[in-house]
Scaffold this active site. Sequence first.
Site, mmCIF file in Angstrom:
data_model
loop_
_atom_site.group_PDB
_atom_site.id
_atom_site.type_symbol
_atom_site.label_atom_id
_atom_site.label_comp_id
_atom_site.label_asym_id
_atom_site.label_seq_id
_atom_site.Cartn_x
_atom_site.Cartn_y
_atom_site.Cartn_z
ATOM 1 N N LYS A 75 0.848 -1.193 0.000
ATOM 2 C CA LYS A 75 0.000 0.000 0.000
ATOM 3 C C LYS A 75 0.880 1.238 0.000
ATOM 4 O O LYS A 75 1.894 1.287 0.709
ATOM 5 C CB LYS A 75 -0.898 -0.041 1.242
ATOM 6 C CG LYS A 75 -1.897 1.091 1.366
ATOM 7 C CD LYS A 75 -2.775 0.884 2.585
ATOM 8 C CE LYS A 75 -3.827 1.988 2.719
ATOM 9 N NZ LYS A 75 -4.747 1.741 3.847
ATOM 10 N N SER A 150 -9.454 1.830 3.106
ATOM 11 C CA SER A 150 -8.606 2.577 2.187
ATOM 12 C C SER A 150 -7.563 1.701 1.488
ATOM 13 O O SER A 150 -6.870 2.179 0.593
ATOM 14 C CB SER A 150 -7.882 3.689 2.955
ATOM 15 O OG SER A 150 -7.007 3.122 3.943
ATOM 16 N N SER A 174 -10.057 -0.280 7.173
ATOM 17 C CA SER A 174 -9.414 -0.148 5.866
ATOM 18 C C SER A 174 -8.700 -1.390 5.347
ATOM 19 O O SER A 174 -8.266 -1.413 4.196
ATOM 20 C CB SER A 174 -8.424 1.019 5.887
ATOM 21 O OG SER A 174 -9.107 2.239 5.941
#
Length: 458
Positions: A75, A150, A174
């Site tokens: 990420k 996210s 997330s």
Amino acid sequence: MHTIAEAAALIAAKKLSPVELAQAGLARAEALNDKIHAFIRITPEPALAAARAAEARQMSGSLRGPLDGIPIAHKDIYCTTGIATTAHSAQLIDHVPTEDATTVRMLAEAGVVSLGKLATHEFAFGGPSFDLPWPPARNPWDTTRFTSGSSSGTGAAVAAGIIMGGTGSDTGGSIRGPAALCGIAGLKPTYGLCPRTGILPLAQTLDHAGPMAWTVEDVALMLQAMAGHDPADPASASKPVPDFHAGLAAGVGGKRIGVVRHFHERDNPASATTLKAMEAALAVLKTEGATVVDVTLPPLAEFNATGWVVLVAEAYAVHEHWMRTAPEKYGEFLRHRLALGALLSGADYLQAQRRRRDLIARTEAATADVDLLVTAAAMGEAPVIETVPKWASLLAPNFTIPFNVTGWPALSVCTGFGEGGLPLSMQIVGKPFDDAGVLAAGHAFERATGFRGRRPGV
């Protein structure tokens, strides 16, 4: 597409080349990224260099373990030496770290091959946004649909079979949200189990780092490399790390599992297909030897309100300088969400932290006679991405933030597919540092069902 566990066995037997595995992942990333936008940047040269090093260890009989030669990605809030880490934002578009995040280093030491940096909601909070330097990730099951966030790129890339696992972060859901809507497994570990040093913060008393993969077994293998004490992270727990993979064999036999029905049946009623899948999942857990009872926690709205005040106050503290000096570099969603934090007082924040302690105490009391909890992970199938409202988490409380408030480990696992053919999911939750018990329950459920045999057709 192999799972991590399957590929590790083949690599150990010298039947699968880490270089060929990396080349296949890179080719798939290039072929699919214009459709699902999972990657912000693909990094072929460092990926192939790491794969060649893994193959050399394979040939010499010196593999570092089950992650050696396995293709993953990070990420884009995980700092990576010499590779831009942007948080999917114009604020950091030229940011190139000089050090790896602790967990990036730990995974590299385990031998993983990183194929690049993955899309995220802006600074893990502002999305899905269409006014950023890169488009939002899209769901491989249906590219008109939302991935949740996210850790959006991680969910999409794992589901699409580009990578076998990836890193995520979870401040209000997330990791578990994208795992749920993309039909994969994702664990928010116990607060403090995985170091966060070198991961761009959102709200430091709620932030968790953790793994996402196709199966719970693969999540356990990744967690083994990511867990451990880091003195540089003041919240890092100094506790022995168990053997998570070996612990999968424990299953759920003899465990008491509390179902938090009111979360998904009354506090924020989930779709009919989600409720049906939840009941079917509970039947599976009973068949596997668990005793299932109902448990009542504080109302979902209390967790949501408390978590949101803490989150936006802490997030504004992180971003205050840029909000004052360069707010135009944020996308609209993040800029407006952060602005809420500027309207809160110190008293508001402290009262939320006081309420948080009360919620934790009430949760502990309500779960004294159970080992694990189960509730839904998402309302239903993934919505159309353009219809996701800016204030979605304020319009209705989500099922994930309670366990950021408590810091307890929580896992999303796929419970089947809805009427639209998109994934459904539940959460399995444990008490602090019983991550192994959570993973064992998720693994038992996956082994008893056939949902891991179905992949998106993207």
